[in-house]
Design a protein around this motif. Sequence first.
Motif, PDB file in Angstrom:
ATOM      1  N   LYS A 135     -37.227  26.180  35.438  1.00 29.19           N
ATOM      2  CA  LYS A 135     -37.897  24.917  35.123  1.00 29.19           C
ATOM      3  C   LYS A 135     -37.639  24.518  33.670  1.00 29.19           C
ATOM      4  O   LYS A 135     -37.449  23.329  33.363  1.00 29.19           O
ATOM      5  N   THR A 136     -37.597  25.501  32.785  1.00 25.45           N
ATOM      6  CA  THR A 136     -37.326  25.226  31.375  1.00 25.45           C
ATOM      7  C   THR A 136     -35.894  24.741  31.196  1.00 25.45           C
ATOM      8  O   THR A 136     -35.633  23.794  30.434  1.00 25.45           O
ATOM      9  N   GLN A 137     -34.963  25.363  31.880  1.00 22.99           N
ATOM     10  CA  GLN A 137     -33.571  24.902  31.826  1.00 22.99           C
ATOM     11  C   GLN A 137     -33.463  23.456  32.305  1.00 22.99           C
ATOM     12  O   GLN A 137     -32.766  22.625  31.698  1.00 22.99           O
ATOM     13  N   GLU A 138     -34.146  23.164  33.399  1.00 22.06           N
ATOM     14  CA  GLU A 138     -34.118  21.804  33.942  1.00 22.06           C
ATOM     15  C   GLU A 138     -34.722  20.803  32.973  1.00 22.06           C
ATOM     16  O   GLU A 138     -34.234  19.671  32.843  1.00 22.06           O
ATOM     17  N   ARG A 139     -35.782  21.210  32.249  1.00 27.43           N
ATOM     18  CA  ARG A 139     -36.402  20.308  31.272  1.00 27.43           C
ATOM     19  C   ARG A 139     -35.430  20.023  30.128  1.00 27.43           C
ATOM     20  O   ARG A 139     -35.322  18.883  29.678  1.00 27.43           O
ATOM     21  N   PHE A 140     -34.723  21.050  29.679  1.00 27.48           N
ATOM     22  CA  PHE A 140     -33.736  20.819  28.630  1.00 27.48           C
ATOM     23  C   PHE A 140     -32.630  19.879  29.108  1.00 27.48           C
ATOM     24  O   PHE A 140     -32.125  19.053  28.334  1.00 27.48           O
ATOM     25  N   MET A 141     -32.273  19.983  30.367  1.00 30.16           N
ATOM     26  CA  MET A 141     -31.251  19.078  30.894  1.00 30.16           C
ATOM     27  C   MET A 141     -31.766  17.637  30.928  1.00 30.16           C
ATOM     28  O   MET A 141     -31.007  16.691  30.681  1.00 30.16           O
ATOM     29  N   GLN A 142     -33.047  17.468  31.215  1.00 28.40           N
ATOM     30  CA  GLN A 142     -33.644  16.135  31.132  1.00 28.40           C
ATOM     31  C   GLN A 142     -33.604  15.615  29.701  1.00 28.40           C
ATOM     32  O   GLN A 142     -33.320  14.431  29.456  1.00 28.40           O
ATOM     33  N   HIS A 143     -33.889  16.487  28.749  1.00 24.79           N
ATOM     34  CA  HIS A 143     -33.798  16.102  27.345  1.00 24.79           C
ATOM     35  C   HIS A 143     -32.366  15.683  26.996  1.00 24.79           C
ATOM     36  O   HIS A 143     -32.151  14.707  26.263  1.00 24.79           O
TER      37      HIS A 143
ATOM     38  N   LYS B  29     -28.497  11.536  25.557  1.00 29.43           N
ATOM     39  CA  LYS B  29     -27.256  10.793  25.792  1.00 29.43           C
ATOM     40  C   LYS B  29     -27.504   9.294  25.704  1.00 29.43           C
ATOM     41  O   LYS B  29     -26.718   8.536  25.111  1.00 29.43           O
ATOM     42  N   ILE B  30     -28.607   8.845  26.271  1.00 31.57           N
ATOM     43  CA  ILE B  30     -28.968   7.424  26.232  1.00 31.57           C
ATOM     44  C   ILE B  30     -29.348   6.997  24.818  1.00 31.57           C
ATOM     45  O   ILE B  30     -28.966   5.929  24.339  1.00 31.57           O
ATOM     46  N   LEU B  31     -30.081   7.853  24.127  1.00 29.95           N
ATOM     47  CA  LEU B  31     -30.631   7.513  22.813  1.00 29.95           C
ATOM     48  C   LEU B  31     -29.658   7.766  21.669  1.00 29.95           C
ATOM     49  O   LEU B  31     -29.912   7.347  20.538  1.00 29.95           O
ATOM     50  N   GLY B  32     -28.564   8.455  21.964  1.00 25.65           N
ATOM     51  CA  GLY B  32     -27.616   8.779  20.909  1.00 25.65           C
ATOM     52  C   GLY B  32     -28.157   9.810  19.938  1.00 25.65           C
ATOM     53  O   GLY B  32     -27.874   9.759  18.738  1.00 25.65           O
ATOM     54  N   SER B  33     -28.924  10.758  20.439  1.00 24.09           N
ATOM     55  CA  SER B  33     -29.600  11.733  19.578  1.00 24.09           C
ATOM     56  C   SER B  33     -29.158  13.156  19.895  1.00 24.09           C
ATOM     57  O   SER B  33     -28.371  13.400  20.810  1.00 24.09           O
ATOM     58  N   LYS B  34     -29.717  14.082  19.142  1.00 22.49           N
ATOM     59  CA  LYS B  34     -29.565  15.503  19.406  1.00 22.49           C
ATOM     60  C   LYS B  34     -30.842  16.017  20.072  1.00 22.49           C
ATOM     61  O   LYS B  34     -31.838  15.304  20.140  1.00 22.49           O
ATOM     62  N   VAL B  35     -30.796  17.274  20.534  1.00 23.49           N
ATOM     63  CA  VAL B  35     -31.956  17.903  21.178  1.00 23.49           C
ATOM     64  C   VAL B  35     -32.297  19.181  20.426  1.00 23.49           C
ATOM     65  O   VAL B  35     -31.424  20.025  20.202  1.00 23.49           O
ATOM     66  N   THR B  36     -33.552  19.322  20.010  1.00 26.75           N
ATOM     67  CA  THR B  36     -33.947  20.543  19.320  1.00 26.75           C
ATOM     68  C   THR B  36     -34.343  21.625  20.320  1.00 26.75           C
ATOM     69  O   THR B  36     -34.868  21.349  21.393  1.00 26.75           O
TER      70      THR B  36
ATOM     71  N   ASP C 175     -22.465  20.232  26.699  1.00 29.00           N
ATOM     72  CA  ASP C 175     -21.044  20.028  26.401  1.00 29.00           C
ATOM     73  C   ASP C 175     -20.460  18.926  27.281  1.00 29.00           C
ATOM     74  O   ASP C 175     -19.713  18.057  26.806  1.00 29.00           O
ATOM     75  N   LYS C 176     -20.832  18.935  28.543  1.00 30.61           N
ATOM     76  CA  LYS C 176     -20.369  17.916  29.484  1.00 30.61           C
ATOM     77  C   LYS C 176     -20.841  16.529  29.073  1.00 30.61           C
ATOM     78  O   LYS C 176     -20.107  15.540  29.190  1.00 30.61           O
ATOM     79  N   LYS C 177     -22.065  16.435  28.569  1.00 29.52           N
ATOM     80  CA  LYS C 177     -22.667  15.154  28.197  1.00 29.52           C
ATOM     81  C   LYS C 177     -22.338  14.729  26.769  1.00 29.52           C
ATOM     82  O   LYS C 177     -22.654  13.601  26.368  1.00 29.52           O
ATOM     83  N   GLY C 178     -21.757  15.644  25.989  1.00 28.64           N
ATOM     84  CA  GLY C 178     -21.451  15.312  24.604  1.00 28.64           C
ATOM     85  C   GLY C 178     -22.678  15.246  23.715  1.00 28.64           C
ATOM     86  O   GLY C 178     -22.747  14.433  22.793  1.00 28.64           O
ATOM     87  N   VAL C 179     -23.653  16.121  23.969  1.00 27.02           N
ATOM     88  CA  VAL C 179     -24.917  16.150  23.217  1.00 27.02           C
ATOM     89  C   VAL C 179     -25.019  17.468  22.458  1.00 27.02           C
ATOM     90  O   VAL C 179     -24.674  18.528  22.977  1.00 27.02           O
ATOM     91  N   ILE C 180     -25.508  17.407  21.219  1.00 28.77           N
ATOM     92  CA  ILE C 180     -25.674  18.591  20.385  1.00 28.77           C
ATOM     93  C   ILE C 180     -27.067  19.195  20.570  1.00 28.77           C
ATOM     94  O   ILE C 180     -28.074  18.490  20.510  1.00 28.77           O
TER      95      ILE C 180
ATOM     96  N   GLY D 277     -20.882  32.655  21.520  1.00 31.03           N
ATOM     97  CA  GLY D 277     -19.448  32.375  21.518  1.00 31.03           C
ATOM     98  C   GLY D 277     -19.072  31.126  20.749  1.00 31.03           C
ATOM     99  O   GLY D 277     -18.016  30.538  20.976  1.00 31.03           O
ATOM    100  N   ASN D 278     -19.939  30.682  19.849  1.00 26.37           N
ATOM    101  CA  ASN D 278     -19.678  29.550  18.958  1.00 26.37           C
ATOM    102  C   ASN D 278     -19.309  28.258  19.697  1.00 26.37           C
ATOM    103  O   ASN D 278     -18.278  27.633  19.414  1.00 26.37           O
ATOM    104  N   PRO D 279     -20.146  27.804  20.621  1.00 28.75           N
ATOM    105  CA  PRO D 279     -19.844  26.542  21.323  1.00 28.75           C
ATOM    106  C   PRO D 279     -19.977  25.347  20.379  1.00 28.75           C
ATOM    107  O   PRO D 279     -20.831  25.327  19.489  1.00 28.75           O
ATOM    108  N   ASP D 280     -19.136  24.352  20.581  1.00 29.50           N
ATOM    109  CA  ASP D 280     -19.137  23.162  19.726  1.00 29.50           C
ATOM    110  C   ASP D 280     -20.446  22.388  19.810  1.00 29.50           C
ATOM    111  O   ASP D 280     -20.825  21.696  18.866  1.00 29.50           O
ATOM    112  N   CYS D 281     -21.136  22.487  20.940  1.00 30.90           N
ATOM    113  CA  CYS D 281     -22.326  21.656  21.159  1.00 30.90           C
ATOM    114  C   CYS D 281     -23.613  22.309  20.681  1.00 30.90           C
ATOM    115  O   CYS D 281     -24.696  21.784  20.935  1.00 30.90           O
ATOM    116  N   VAL D 282     -23.528  23.436  19.985  1.00 29.99           N
ATOM    117  CA  VAL D 282     -24.725  24.095  19.459  1.00 29.99           C
ATOM    118  C   VAL D 282     -24.634  24.182  17.942  1.00 29.99           C
ATOM    119  O   VAL D 282     -23.649  24.694  17.395  1.00 29.99           O
ATOM    120  N   GLY D 283     -25.647  23.651  17.258  1.00 28.14           N
ATOM    121  CA  GLY D 283     -25.728  23.729  15.810  1.00 28.14           C
ATOM    122  C   GLY D 283     -27.090  24.249  15.392  1.00 28.14           C
ATOM    123  O   GLY D 283     -27.860  24.767  16.209  1.00 28.14           O
TER     124      GLY D 283
END
Length: 271
Positions: free
Chosen positions: A90-98, A103-110, A142-147, A176-182
Amino acid sequence: MKFSATVTLQYDTIFSSFSPADYLKGLDWMKANHLDGAELCISNYNNLDVAKIKDELDQRGLGCSTLSTGQARGLEGLSLIGVPADVTKKTQERFMQHIDAAKILGSKVTMGLMRGLGSQTTMDKDLKELAEAMKPIIEYADKKGVIICLEAINRYETALLNSAEATVEFIDNGLGNPDCVGILWDLFHANIEDIGYERSIKIMGNKLKHIHLADSNRMFPGYGHTDIAAILKMVKNTGYSEYASFECFNLPSLETVLNETGAWVQKMREL
C-alpha cells in the motif's frame, strides 16, 4: 536557486502557516512574498483534483517544488519496512500516486519517515529491506521522469540514513545510484548529524536535489545559531538551481514567518 514554502491541502501540519481551509490564501501569500513555488503536503488522493491544483498554482505564477509525503505514516501507519507485506504494498502504491501527481505538477517527491524507522541493531537488514521495497518505486519514477528526494533525518526520529554522507552511501551502494533518486538536505537535521556543511555539500554533489530551510531549533531562519546564509552561498557556488523550501515551525511566532519571509528570501537571492 528557487524558494518555496510548505502548504497543506488536507490535514494541519506544524510546518504550514495556513490550514487546509486557507490553502489558497497560502498560495496568495507566497505570490505576494515573491516565492517561486509551493511544497505541497499531500497525504492521500481521495477527492483531490491534481489538475485543479496545477491550475491554481499556474494562476499565481507558482511552481511546485516537491510533494511532502510523510503525513500518511502518522495517519495510516504507512511504511516501506518493518510492517506486514500488505502495508508495504500500500505504501509503494501511495508513492506511485505521488509520482503521478508530481508528473502533472512538475515537481519532485520526498521520501522521509514513510520509508520506515529501522533500528541500530538491525540496520544492515533494514537497509537491504528498504532497497528492495524501493525497487518498484524507483522503476516507476524513472519511467515517469520524476525525482525521488530521499531525506537525511536525524537519529532521534529514525535509525536509518541520518546524515548526508550515509544517504549518499545508500544511494550509491544500496540502490545502485539511479538517476531518479537524489537527496533532500534538511538544515535542521544536518545541524545535528553532519560533520560539516561544506563537507556535506561536496559529498552530495549533484545528488543534492532539494533543501529544507529551518534554523538549529526548527525556528524561522535567523532565530537559531545556524548560519544559513553562509550555507546557501556555498550551495549556490556549486551551481545549484533547485528549490530551498521552508520547513520550520511557526516560531518564534506565526507573525514572524508571515512578515519576514519576503525580505529574508530577497537577501538570500542577493548572496
